[in-house]
Design an enzyme around this catalytic site. Structure first.
Site, PDB file in Angstrom:
ATOM      1  N   ASN A  32      29.729  38.348  43.587  1.00 55.59           N
ATOM      2  CA  ASN A  32      30.344  37.506  44.623  1.00 55.59           C
ATOM      3  C   ASN A  32      31.417  38.331  45.344  1.00 55.59           C
ATOM      4  OD1 ASN A  32      32.389  34.833  45.307  1.00 55.59           O
ATOM      5  ND2 ASN A  32      30.272  34.861  45.921  1.00 55.59           N
ATOM      6  N   HIS A  37      36.718  43.820  46.785  1.00 58.05           N
ATOM      7  CA  HIS A  37      35.795  44.660  46.002  1.00 58.05           C
ATOM      8  C   HIS A  37      35.369  45.892  46.809  1.00 58.05           C
ATOM      9  CE1 HIS A  37      34.926  40.627  44.056  1.00 58.05           C
ATOM     10  NE2 HIS A  37      35.177  41.374  43.004  1.00 58.05           N
ATOM     11  N   GLN A  61      34.059  36.599  28.337  1.00 59.53           N
ATOM     12  CA  GLN A  61      35.447  36.521  28.801  1.00 59.53           C
ATOM     13  C   GLN A  61      35.806  35.155  29.372  1.00 59.53           C
ATOM     14  OE1 GLN A  61      34.739  39.818  31.776  1.00 59.53           O
ATOM     15  NE2 GLN A  61      36.202  38.666  32.992  1.00 59.53           N
ATOM     16  N   LYS A 151      45.296  43.339  41.355  1.00 58.10           N
ATOM     17  CA  LYS A 151      45.495  41.880  41.296  1.00 58.10           C
ATOM     18  C   LYS A 151      45.414  41.389  39.851  1.00 58.10           C
ATOM     19  CE  LYS A 151      42.647  38.466  42.359  1.00 58.10           C
ATOM     20  NZ  LYS A 151      42.830  37.471  41.267  1.00 58.10           N
ATOM     21  N   ASP A 152      44.444  41.921  39.114  1.00 61.54           N
ATOM     22  CA  ASP A 152      44.331  41.590  37.685  1.00 61.54           C
ATOM     23  C   ASP A 152      45.172  42.605  36.921  1.00 61.54           C
ATOM     24  OD1 ASP A 152      42.364  39.412  37.896  1.00 61.54           O
ATOM     25  OD2 ASP A 152      41.116  40.981  38.727  1.00 61.54           O
TER      26      ASP A 152
HETATM   27  O1  PAF Z   1      37.746  42.000  36.930  1.00 64.35           O
HETATM   28  C1  PAF Z   1      36.571  41.634  36.733  1.00 64.35           C
HETATM   29  O2  PAF Z   1      35.804  41.347  37.667  1.00 64.35           O
HETATM   30  C2  PAF Z   1      36.051  41.552  35.303  1.00 64.35           C
HETATM   31  O3  PAF Z   1      37.042  41.138  34.422  1.00 64.35           O
HETATM   32  C3  PAF Z   1      35.415  42.873  34.827  1.00 64.35           C
HETATM   33  C4  PAF Z   1      36.409  44.006  34.777  1.00 64.35           C
HETATM   34  C5  PAF Z   1      34.262  43.257  35.755  1.00 64.35           C
HETATM   35  C6  PAF Z   1      34.843  42.687  33.413  1.00 64.35           C
HETATM   36  O4  PAF Z   1      33.886  41.688  33.371  1.00 64.35           O
END
Ligand code: PAF
Length: 280
Positions: A32, A37, A61, A151-152
């Protein structure tokens, strides 16, 4: 751009590139894809001769009451966007390929300490799933470098810890946060927001800016955090946390510390959970 869903096909292609001396940069994603990205792909292009991306909505996760089932899946648009952005290969494994004994019977990787706080406290087990899948992806792709968005930010620090702790020969490259014009950090989850929620969502970023201003003014850290929680509540969020931490390890700073800090916030708007951060 090649698209593969099997580990052996991925490894064969990466081996061919290695034979001619190409370096590989990797961008893991859950698909998505949006401009945020594609900025990771652009940064990966600067790091290496070949760029590999993965698209995998990782079940381990997500908590039992989270959005795994409804997480938006848009593979055709993602592949077109990746090709246009200059990605050389996209790896789209099935759950069976990623977890051959089943996602509920997989070997789990756990980064201690850091993963129990902030988002880890609000989403128990989340970072175990992230560390588990990222280590698997690293084993499959064996890249020279891997790009992760700031961001993460807690995820970035978890991956830093994993790589250092396990001596993985991979350079972790942090990428800047991409924002909409009103300051809302780009996220696949923004599309869950109703128009009314979207209108107030950028308050998350404005709260971070207010925390930054208060820090500059010498406001005590505890008061900055309390004020930020109050502000988010007043705006209609249900905040999980608004905290100031040390940027290098996300530990709590001493009361007098004023440099090397980052503010992090997480809050729900209706059923959507948003996160953001700002380096101070
Ligand atoms: O940040 C994300 O999109 C996810 O946590 C990752 C790093 C692809 C792991 O599933």
């Amino acid at each position: 751009m090649r698209s593969v869903d099997r580990i052996d096909a991925l490894r064969a292609q990466v081996a061919r590139w290695r034979q001619v001396g190409d370096r590989i940069a990797f961008v893991p994603t859950m698909g998505n894809l949006h401009a945020g990205h594609y900025s990771l792909i652009a940064l990966a292009r600067e790091q290496a001769d070949r760029v590999v991306a993965s698209i995998f909505v990782n079940p381990t996760q997500f908590g039992p009451n989270e959005d795994f089932a409804r997480y938006p899946r848009t593979p055709e648009a993602d592949e077109a966007g990746l090709a246009e952005a200059g990605c050389d290969l996209v790896f789209r494994p099935t759950v069976e390929e990623m977890y051959p004994f089943g996602a509920d019977r997989c070997v789990t990787v756990r980064v201690p300490g850091l993963t129990d706080e902030l988002d880890g406290a609000a989403r128990p087990g989340h970072f175990d799933g992230v560390a588990t899948v990222v280590l698997r992806l690293f084993n499959m792709v064996q890249p020279d470098s891997a790009v992760f968005g700031r961001k993460d930010f807690q995820q970035l620090r978890v991956i830093d810890y994993l790589v250092r702790e396990l001596s993985l020969p991979i350079a972790i490259v942090p990428a800047p946060i991409c924002r909409d014009a009103d300051g809302l950090a780009l996220s696949s989850r923004n599309q869950y927001l109703s128009p009314a929620e979207r209108a107030i969502a950028s308050e998350l970023h404005h709260t971070l800016l207010a925390m930054q201003a208060a820090l500059r003014d010498g406001t005590p850290l505890v008061k900055i955090e309390t004020d930020a929680m109050d502000r988010l509540n007043r705006c209609g969020f249900q905040p999980d946390y608004a905290q100031i931490r040390r940027i290098h390890d996300l530990a709590r700073p001493a009361a007098a510390e004023r440099v090397g800090l980052i503010a992090l916030v997480a809050a729900r708007l209706g059923s959507t959970r948003l996160i953001d951060n700002l380096e101070m």
